[in-house]
Design an enzyme around this catalytic site. Structure first.
Site: not given
Length: 227
Positions: A100, A31-33, A26, A28
């Protein structure tokens, strides 16, 4: 076979779960990390073997020599995929959080993994919301032309066409997204699929599935274009 060789199946039976790769993709600030960390904590508290990989951590070491050209970003994702494969083959649950942006790169990572190991999790969040969460000012700098090849501004993001999971990190809170991922892991037999004779371990795992956060998925802002 050498009696000292430890197979993946033996490791999974010991861990009481299968190895797998949950690949969070997704923009920057999507909320990925943040989400991966919350899931990591839940799985760790449940006694699972789990590891979190993200763009910042890999670029501090393994990928330190790579820049942010399309070629370097592709290589960064290739290396992340190979590391994920190595961990998954030891029966570890991998939580990989990378922008990615390229579908082709994500497809290549999927192809690296054993059948059934790869779970693409799209952290779906509008660009406007990601920009509002711009705690490091990266979007502002990108809009000003100070950061080149910034995904969503001066470089494209190719959203997944058929992800295993679509997570509304722009609207849902962390707890809801965590439950969605854990439900997917259960339904795929990653959790409680092997080693079910370990009742004490199973009780420990069940006790750890209670929701642990109600905040919105917003804390992570990838350094530059770290994924």
């Amino acid at each position: 076979m050498d009696s000292s060789y430890i197979s993946r199946q033996q490791r999974e039976e010991m861990h009481n779960h299968r190895g797998a790769v949950v690949w969070f993709t997704g923009l920057s600030g999507a909320g990925k990390t943040t989400l991966a960390r919350a899931i990591e904590l839940r799985l760790f508290q449940a006694g699972c073997q789990v590891v979190l990989l993200d763009g910042d951590s890999l670029r501090q070491g393994l990928c330190a020599g790579l820049g942010f050209s399309p070629e370097d970003r592709s290589e960064n994702i290739r290396r992340a995929g190979e590391v994920s494969r190595l961990f998954a083959n030891t029966g570890t649950i991998v939580l990989a959080a990378f922008i990615s942006p390229s579908r082709a790169d994500r497809a290549r990572v999927r192809a690296m993994q054993a059948d059934g190991d790869f779970i693409e999790a799209w952290c779906m969040c509008p660009l406007e919301t990601c920009e509002q969460r711009d705690v490091k000012g990266l979007y502002r700098r990108a809009r000003a032309g100070e950061v080149a090849q910034f995904t969503g501004v001066s470089a494209p993001y190719e959203a997944p066409l058929a992800p295993e999971l679509t997570l509304d990190t722009g609207g849902d809170n962390v707890a809801a997204c965590v439950e969605q991922v854990l439900t997917e892991l259960h339904s795929r037999g990653v959790l409680f699929a092997v080693g079910s004779n370990s009742s004490s371990s199973s009780r420990q795992m069940r006790a750890a599935w209670s929701p642990s956060s109600s905040s919105v998925c917003h804390a992570d802002i990838d350094t530059a274009n770290s994924g």
